[in-house]
Motif scaffolding. Sequence first.
Motif, PDB file in Angstrom:
ATOM      1  N   ALA A 176       0.846  -1.193   0.000  1.00  0.00           N
ATOM      2  CA  ALA A 176       0.000   0.000   0.000  1.00  0.00           C
ATOM      3  C   ALA A 176       0.880   1.240   0.000  1.00  0.00           C
ATOM      4  O   ALA A 176       2.073   1.186   0.299  1.00  0.00           O
ATOM      5  N   VAL A 177       0.278   2.365  -0.356  1.00  0.00           N
ATOM      6  CA  VAL A 177       0.974   3.650  -0.317  1.00  0.00           C
ATOM      7  C   VAL A 177       0.541   4.378   0.948  1.00  0.00           C
ATOM      8  O   VAL A 177      -0.643   4.395   1.298  1.00  0.00           O
ATOM      9  N   ALA A 178       1.508   4.975   1.635  1.00  0.00           N
ATOM     10  CA  ALA A 178       1.229   5.653   2.904  1.00  0.00           C
ATOM     11  C   ALA A 178       1.426   7.152   2.758  1.00  0.00           C
ATOM     12  O   ALA A 178       2.353   7.610   2.087  1.00  0.00           O
ATOM     13  N   GLN A 179       0.542   7.898   3.399  1.00  0.00           N
ATOM     14  CA  GLN A 179       0.706   9.349   3.526  1.00  0.00           C
ATOM     15  C   GLN A 179       1.277   9.626   4.912  1.00  0.00           C
ATOM     16  O   GLN A 179       0.774   9.121   5.916  1.00  0.00           O
ATOM     17  N   ILE A 180       2.322  10.434   4.973  1.00  0.00           N
ATOM     18  CA  ILE A 180       3.003  10.739   6.232  1.00  0.00           C
ATOM     19  C   ILE A 180       2.755  12.212   6.552  1.00  0.00           C
ATOM     20  O   ILE A 180       3.004  13.082   5.718  1.00  0.00           O
TER      21      ILE A 180
END
Length: 961
Positions: free
Chosen positions: A359-363
Amino acid sequence: MKIFQLRAFLLVLTTVFCLFSCPHAQAKEDTVRVGFFEFGDYMYRARSGQYQGLIFEFLQEISRTTGMRYKVVDCGNWTRSLQMLERDQIDLLPCVFYTPERAKKMLFPTLPLVVSFVTISVREDDTRYNFGDHAALDGMRVGVVANSKNVPALEAFIHEHGLHMILTPYLDMRSMLQALHNKELDGIGVSNLGKHSPFRVVAQFSPEPFYIAVNRLKPQILARLNEGLEKIMLRNPFYGEALYGKYLSANITKAPVFTPDEQSYLRQAGTITVAYDPTWPPLSYKNPATQEFSGVIADIFQRIHQMTGLNFNFVAMHQDQALSMVTGGEIDVLCALPGSYLWDKKLQVRTTRPYLRTAVAQIRHRNNPDQTQRIALQRGYLLSEFVAESNTDKTINYYATLEDCMEAVLNNEVDVAYSNIHTANYMVKNSRYAGLVISPMDSYSSDLRVAISRQADPRIFAVLDKSLQFLPVEQIDDFVLKHSMPKHETTLREFIAQYPLGTFSALMLLFLTITLLMGISLAIKSSSNRRIQMLLHRDTLTGLSNLYKFRQDCASLLGRANTKGHVMLFGDITQFKTINDQFGFSNGDELLCAYADILRRNVAENELCARISADMYVLLLRDEGWENLATRLRIMGDELDIWRKKQDMPYKITTVYGAYTVSSTEGRDVQLMLDLANYARREAKRNGGKPLLFYDEHMRQEALLHQELNGRLETALKDGEIVPWFQAKVDMRTGAIIGSEALARWNHPVHGLLMPGSFIPLFERNGLVIDIDLHIFEAVCKTMQSWRRRNLPLHKVSCNFSRLHFDRPEFPLQLAQIAERYSIPHDMLEVEITESAIMKNPEAAWLRLIQLKQFGFKTAIDDFGSGYSSLGIVQMLNADVIKIDRSFVQRDLPGQRAQIVLGSIIRLALELEMAVVCEGVETADQAAILMRLGCFKAQGFYYAMPEPEHEFEARLAMLVA
């Protein structure tokens, strides 16, 4: 008067429970007859006698969805199973290809199970045939199962490639496989048998869907089957694909099959240059100690080297530089390229199948949850291009590494950064980034592939792609877990500044350790070498090997080329603590020595045994089948019982063993084998104390998930991943909401929405369920405060609590303090405890329930009547509510005797001033029967399913409107 009512209650309930428990009194529900024949990993019968495989797991899920019950009928072979379906001797037959002719004789559901294909398979040691070399197949003697659809598929393959083959029909799979094993055949034409097939595939073709065929006289079964399949696919469209991967994908012990041309390339291939990004932990990074390529992807390439013999030269460089050099042909391979095949043409590369889906994560900063105007991206990554294209109205700042991006977020130079979730999770565990939080993003994907230069030898692509096909997802999971803990280097000054007390303690510990080591050194010098070896290698009480010696001997034994299969066993003496308590430690020691002598006598050549602690013993025995192993353990148990009788001990002493079949997968990792066998032992004790239980794939997957969940719980609670869902309770006469129950759900960033059954039992065992229960209770109070402020209807909410709370004297006060923090009246909160939990410690439960009532909370006994001492509970505990277990409603309610029992419970509970709520109400008929019996409060899918907070709030808002 009260005493009289209790006695009457006990008398009547005892009578009706006895009547109800009579097996002849219950109407037997019709079961669906499922035809069985041995068919690879689709359907097989385990050594324990259980039916296992993809089909039976799928059928279990259908049963869970529809309530359909099965009875397995052994048909013997494929031909006979078809005949039995047509003659109404079975109702369902799995693993059937659709044909117009069969559609006239049987019914087919609308949805298939999985897509399979036909293979030509040969013996593993038959070197005459290679995958894809169709010309070599000419003249083969090939076995086929008569009347199967594989026959016309195989004939079409022969015609297409201009081959001549001798096709020999067999009645069943078993006799055909035996003929191949005996070299009476060169190969077999059969559907994919799965990862445990002992044969090697040299050709595959004709992919088609498999169905569960239904008896043509049973359309009602077809309707239920369609209902179950549709519900499963709506809930999880990839369920069949996941089962296919579990049972039929590549086996870790299988090597990929290469064409003669590819084998020629492997023999002459030189060193292949591979680029990797060292700033991408835990996927790819430089080992601080060795400066070598490390991480998940490094382990994957090491596995490819083992499968193919290819040698790689790994070069660290940034992603955009690596892409440029791969495109220009200066290097051959880029080990990790996120994206899809659509980028191949644009980048002028060839990419393999994806080997890791992330998955792609937003930080973002914890104190800045809403701003997304300024975005930090890594320069040169395809993911960065995706994000930039989707956010043209935002300010994009590019940085060299993810660490630079996170520093920018930390310093408020940007609002958010993006990365794959593995690297993001790894980085935020660094204490420096404690102020940052990550959130998974559904709008982007980051599947990792290997990119190969178009100027490189095209056979590199074929070899790497096939190698990844034969790399099981389970092994990649292990690589991810192995590297998931960060190895951040901290300077000495930083460490001392952050942990002054810990540093001082460590120095003191070091001083004491040095002093202790000096003492040990003097002791060693004063003892003989023989005594040292005895202490190092032997258990001083029993004389058996200790764990250290056992590990050494196991590694040596398993490393010999002439040794055959073995089983690792981890066991304990079930009643050892009781014997110590009742007869004293000396008798306990005698028992340990006696059992050690029994093990020593029963362990043969090339087998081992040891005592590792207390009453724990481990064995490495030859693998001669389930029955033989069970017999050997039973003989040891009988010898122990003979010794017990001679000692005048009053009851039989039993042992529980977990077993793990040793395979080449673990190499010589003895500790891993011990851990897996010990896991099976604990499962055996939890499941009724089975004397012997084998570690299986289900346990592995469960252990993998539990390990991950256990490590993430603290973060999940802090970040609000574990939340309450609400299921309405209603007055059945009007449909009006009279309250709700709060049910825990985990919004996991990788696994999605997790039901309580997948994590509550784990944390029940390790005690952390206390934190979850209190977290849910506080979330409920906070939500109720919000409803109150917005003038939404405020009804009573019940929360479930583990039995562990009822052993804690501070529990009632804790709940009171939480409720007061949010100004929630105590009588609007209901504490639920299950009947089974109460029976673990009835006195403590009785005391806590009294204290809870003194604080003004309502109390409820959940799952009432689920199989424990219900009468005794009612007599002892004066709860406010009894919640009738759903089994009464869903399984037994149509029966007259069940209605008599339930009616008596309802009437007498109401006389004792207890409210009654029936759980699991799913139909109008059930509701009508319950109201006729005098129960008017219910909870179940017929009225409302569990809903997230915002959906339940919308339901409450409609009441106001």
